[in-house]
Design a protein around this motif. Structure first.
Motif, mmCIF file in Angstrom:
data_model
loop_
_atom_site.group_PDB
_atom_site.id
_atom_site.type_symbol
_atom_site.label_atom_id
_atom_site.label_comp_id
_atom_site.label_asym_id
_atom_site.label_seq_id
_atom_site.Cartn_x
_atom_site.Cartn_y
_atom_site.Cartn_z
ATOM 1 N N HIS A 365 0.805 -1.218 -0.034
ATOM 2 C CA HIS A 365 0.106 -0.087 0.134
ATOM 3 C C HIS A 365 0.772 1.423 0.037
ATOM 4 O O HIS A 365 0.516 2.129 -0.780
ATOM 5 C CB HIS A 365 -0.828 -0.033 1.299
ATOM 6 C CG HIS A 365 -1.682 1.310 1.342
ATOM 7 N ND1 HIS A 365 -2.906 1.349 0.629
ATOM 8 C CD2 HIS A 365 -1.737 2.476 2.082
ATOM 9 C CE1 HIS A 365 -3.574 2.611 0.584
ATOM 10 N NE2 HIS A 365 -2.876 3.125 1.785
ATOM 11 N N ARG A 366 1.860 1.360 0.904
ATOM 12 C CA ARG A 366 2.878 2.482 0.727
ATOM 13 C C ARG A 366 3.691 2.512 -0.347
ATOM 14 O O ARG A 366 3.702 3.737 -1.013
ATOM 15 C CB ARG A 366 3.921 2.142 1.916
ATOM 16 C CG ARG A 366 4.919 3.286 1.897
ATOM 17 C CD ARG A 366 4.401 4.545 2.151
ATOM 18 N NE ARG A 366 4.287 4.653 3.714
ATOM 19 C CZ ARG A 366 3.715 5.901 4.074
ATOM 20 N NH1 ARG A 366 3.215 7.016 3.479
ATOM 21 N NH2 ARG A 366 3.380 6.062 5.505
ATOM 22 N N VAL A 367 4.040 1.340 -1.047
ATOM 23 C CA VAL A 367 4.532 1.300 -2.291
ATOM 24 C C VAL A 367 3.689 2.273 -3.318
ATOM 25 O O VAL A 367 4.003 2.889 -4.434
ATOM 26 C CB VAL A 367 5.087 0.205 -2.909
ATOM 27 C CG1 VAL A 367 5.283 0.019 -4.291
ATOM 28 C CG2 VAL A 367 6.291 -0.155 -2.040
ATOM 29 N N LEU A 368 2.255 1.607 -3.598
ATOM 30 C CA LEU A 368 1.354 2.302 -4.325
ATOM 31 C C LEU A 368 1.328 3.761 -4.373
ATOM 32 O O LEU A 368 1.365 4.584 -5.041
ATOM 33 C CB LEU A 368 0.092 1.622 -4.241
ATOM 34 C CG LEU A 368 -1.258 2.216 -4.878
ATOM 35 C CD1 LEU A 368 -0.890 2.105 -6.576
ATOM 36 C CD2 LEU A 368 -2.329 1.721 -4.582
ATOM 37 N N GLU A 369 1.071 3.990 -3.092
ATOM 38 C CA GLU A 369 0.827 5.464 -2.652
ATOM 39 C C GLU A 369 2.128 6.465 -3.167
ATOM 40 O O GLU A 369 1.902 7.645 -3.673
ATOM 41 C CB GLU A 369 0.731 5.806 -1.231
ATOM 42 C CG GLU A 369 -0.710 5.692 -0.616
ATOM 43 C CD GLU A 369 -0.977 6.498 0.621
ATOM 44 O OE1 GLU A 369 -0.227 6.751 1.421
ATOM 45 O OE2 GLU A 369 -2.330 6.422 0.749
ATOM 46 N N LEU A 370 3.172 6.216 -2.922
ATOM 47 C CA LEU A 370 4.707 6.743 -3.046
ATOM 48 C C LEU A 370 4.717 6.727 -4.725
ATOM 49 O O LEU A 370 5.202 7.758 -5.115
ATOM 50 C CB LEU A 370 5.792 5.929 -2.403
ATOM 51 C CG LEU A 370 5.909 6.063 -0.851
ATOM 52 C CD1 LEU A 370 6.836 5.520 -0.435
ATOM 53 C CD2 LEU A 370 5.933 7.719 -0.489
ATOM 54 N N THR A 371 4.411 5.555 -5.356
ATOM 55 C CA THR A 371 4.449 5.564 -6.728
ATOM 56 C C THR A 371 3.775 6.556 -7.507
ATOM 57 O O THR A 371 3.963 7.402 -8.389
ATOM 58 C CB THR A 371 4.169 4.189 -7.433
ATOM 59 O OG1 THR A 371 4.967 3.328 -6.566
ATOM 60 C CG2 THR A 371 4.272 4.407 -8.872
ATOM 61 N N LEU A 372 2.297 6.703 -6.885
ATOM 62 C CA LEU A 372 1.591 7.877 -7.423
ATOM 63 C C LEU A 372 2.069 9.196 -7.230
ATOM 64 O O LEU A 372 2.134 10.101 -7.956
ATOM 65 C CB LEU A 372 0.246 7.513 -6.983
ATOM 66 C CG LEU A 372 -0.464 6.255 -7.546
ATOM 67 C CD1 LEU A 372 -1.945 6.087 -6.696
ATOM 68 C CD2 LEU A 372 -0.755 6.287 -8.867
ATOM 69 N N ALA A 373 2.563 9.303 -5.870
ATOM 70 C CA ALA A 373 2.891 10.729 -5.311
ATOM 71 C C ALA A 373 4.331 11.193 -6.244
ATOM 72 O O ALA A 373 4.038 12.365 -6.414
ATOM 73 C CB ALA A 373 3.337 10.579 -3.802
ATOM 74 N N VAL A 374 5.084 10.383 -6.421
ATOM 75 C CA VAL A 374 6.110 10.836 -7.247
ATOM 76 C C VAL A 374 6.265 10.609 -8.787
ATOM 77 O O VAL A 374 7.244 10.491 -9.356
ATOM 78 C CB VAL A 374 7.631 10.076 -6.489
ATOM 79 C CG1 VAL A 374 7.730 10.609 -5.308
ATOM 80 C CG2 VAL A 374 7.478 8.735 -6.769
ATOM 81 N N GLY A 375 4.921 9.896 -9.129
ATOM 82 C CA GLY A 375 4.865 9.750 -10.559
ATOM 83 C C GLY A 375 4.681 10.462 -11.727
ATOM 84 O O GLY A 375 5.110 10.513 -12.645
ATOM 85 N N ARG A 376 4.623 11.938 -11.189
ATOM 86 C CA ARG A 376 4.645 13.028 -12.240
ATOM 87 C C ARG A 376 5.804 14.043 -12.030
ATOM 88 O O ARG A 376 6.148 14.285 -10.826
ATOM 89 C CB ARG A 376 3.409 13.945 -12.113
ATOM 90 C CG ARG A 376 2.083 13.303 -12.786
ATOM 91 C CD ARG A 376 0.942 14.104 -12.489
ATOM 92 N NE ARG A 376 1.203 15.294 -13.299
ATOM 93 C CZ ARG A 376 0.656 16.722 -13.302
ATOM 94 N NH1 ARG A 376 -0.042 16.696 -12.052
ATOM 95 N NH2 ARG A 376 0.779 17.687 -13.971
ATOM 96 N N THR A 377 6.365 14.260 -13.109
ATOM 97 C CA THR A 377 7.730 15.268 -12.811
ATOM 98 C C THR A 377 7.333 16.282 -13.918
ATOM 99 O O THR A 377 7.424 16.082 -15.086
ATOM 100 C CB THR A 377 9.177 14.549 -13.402
ATOM 101 O OG1 THR A 377 9.030 13.997 -14.373
ATOM 102 C CG2 THR A 377 9.408 13.544 -12.313
#
Length: 389
Positions: A365-377
């Motif tokens: 769950h944490r990996v999913l949230e972090l992936t989405l959170a840093v997914g845009r540059t």
């Protein structure tokens, strides 16, 4: 009928000749109609049955009016009006002006033959026969000109009405109207629904020129807010469509079932709002997903990256970049180092820091949230990343 009236003023038909000619009107009308049936294919069926009887009466009326004109008892206005309405009616019946003009030519020839056959035995002087012939053909010419005007006006009116119906259909599609409303709009516009529609956004000034290169069934609007135009392209070959739009400032949305064209339009709008550089929305799906709800994305970043707020801005930025590369490369240290242009030992050190900040970093769950959170540059300050100072 100015010219025909002028020719009539130079002609003198006595009562005996006029009476003799009126006696032949029914026969003359029948011969005219039969000749048109025989010689002008589009009228082969149109002049049979009830329609044929109606046309025969109309021809007799026109010939009777002509004799009134020839004897100085008419101005010609009513016949011209009738001819104008005949031209309009031919459009409604699906016949071209060429067919109608052919019918006039055949009718003029047969009418003159029949009228001359009645006038000469009735004693029309030879000197008047030429004037009579000239009047006959001038009358037919002016009738055909009036019909041509009616035909052209009806075509123009229908064209404008058709354009309005197509524009109304396009607006209904963009608004996401109910399927029954869309079907009714399509029927009014005489538009055959395709399987799919693809929305293309572009500057309003480019909409019509671009439309001319596409399928004729494409729907076009060029009066949307902000000088925006939109094309709704049926059953598009996407690769070809993108090539056709390559030299234009166009955003090409996804293909969608035609009754859901509004979804393609909405995605193209969001892509344009996201970046002026986007041309194909399907090349930017992750960014479009993450930008679908800007507030939710900001909240997600703020919560997921909250541990970084305890650090200086420069350190937080470096760790976020490392975290992003680590997630994208699934923890493969050498690949992460290559992506960041740092030594693998640097990656190891930074990841040790990140594991201290995010003790549950192994949690799906944490990996999913972090992936989405840093997914845009985007090159801009990101929510959740501290600013300098």
């Amino acid at each position: 009928m100015s010219y025909a009236i002028r020719r009539a003023s130079a002609l003198t038909l006595d009562e005996t000749t006029v009476t003799a000619l009126r006696a032949t009107l029914k026969t003359t009308a029948d011969e005219v109609v039969q000749a048109i049936i025989d010689e002008v294919p589009p009228y082969a069926r149109a002049l049979s049955g009830r329609m044929g009887a109606t046309i025969r009466r109309a021809v007799r009326t026109a010939l009777g009016h002509y004799l009134d004109l020839a004897s100085g008892n008419a101005t010609g206005g009513d016949a011209g009006d009738a001819a104008y309405e005949l031209g309009r009616g031919e459009v409604r019946d699906g016949r071209s002006m060429d067919a109608l003009l052919s019918a006039y030519r055949v009718g003029a020839r047969v009418a003159w033959r029949c009228l001359a056959a009645g006038a000469v035995p009735a004693g029309l002087p030879a000197a008047e026969v030429a004037k009579f012939a000239e009047l006959t053909f001038a009358y037919i010419d002016e009738l055909s000109a009036a019909s041509a005007a009616g035909h052209a006006d009806e075509l123009a009116a229908r064209g404008r009405a058709h354009e309005r119906h197509l524009e109304h259909l396009a607006r209904d599609l963009l608004a996401g109207a109910r399927p029954d409303v869309l079907l009714a709009s399509g029927q009014r516009a005489r538009w055959q629904p395709p399987v799919s529609l693809t929305a293309v956004l572009l500057p309003a000034a480019q909409a019509r020129p671009a439309y001319r290169t596409l399928d004729p069934s494409t729907l076009v609007l060029d009066d949307l807010p902000d000088a925006t135009g939109v094309l709704l392209v049926p059953d598009a070959d996407r690769s070809r469509l993108l090539r056709q739009m390559a030299d234009r400032a166009a955003v090409v949305g996804p293909a969608r079932p035609w009754i859901r064209a509004s979804a393609s339009y909405a995605r193209a709008l969001r892509a344009r709002a996201l970046s002026s550089e986007i041309r194909d929305t399907e090349d930017h799906l992750p960014d479009l997903v993450l930008s679908a709800d800007a507030d939710a994305f900001a909240d997600l970043r703020a919560r997921a990256l909250a541990p970084l707020r305890t650090l200086s801005a420069a350190t937080a930025r470096r760790l976020e970049e490392t975290l992003r590369a680590w997630l994208l490369h699934q923890g493969r240290r050498d690949e992460v180092a290559a992506a960041l242009f740092v030594h693998p030992q640097t990656v190891r050190y930074r990841m040790s820091q990140l594991r201290e900040l995010f003790p549950d970093l192994a949690s799906p769950h944490r990996v999913l949230e972090l992936t989405l959170a840093v997914g845009r540059t985007t090159g801009q300050d990101r929510p959740g990343t501290p600013r300098e100072g």
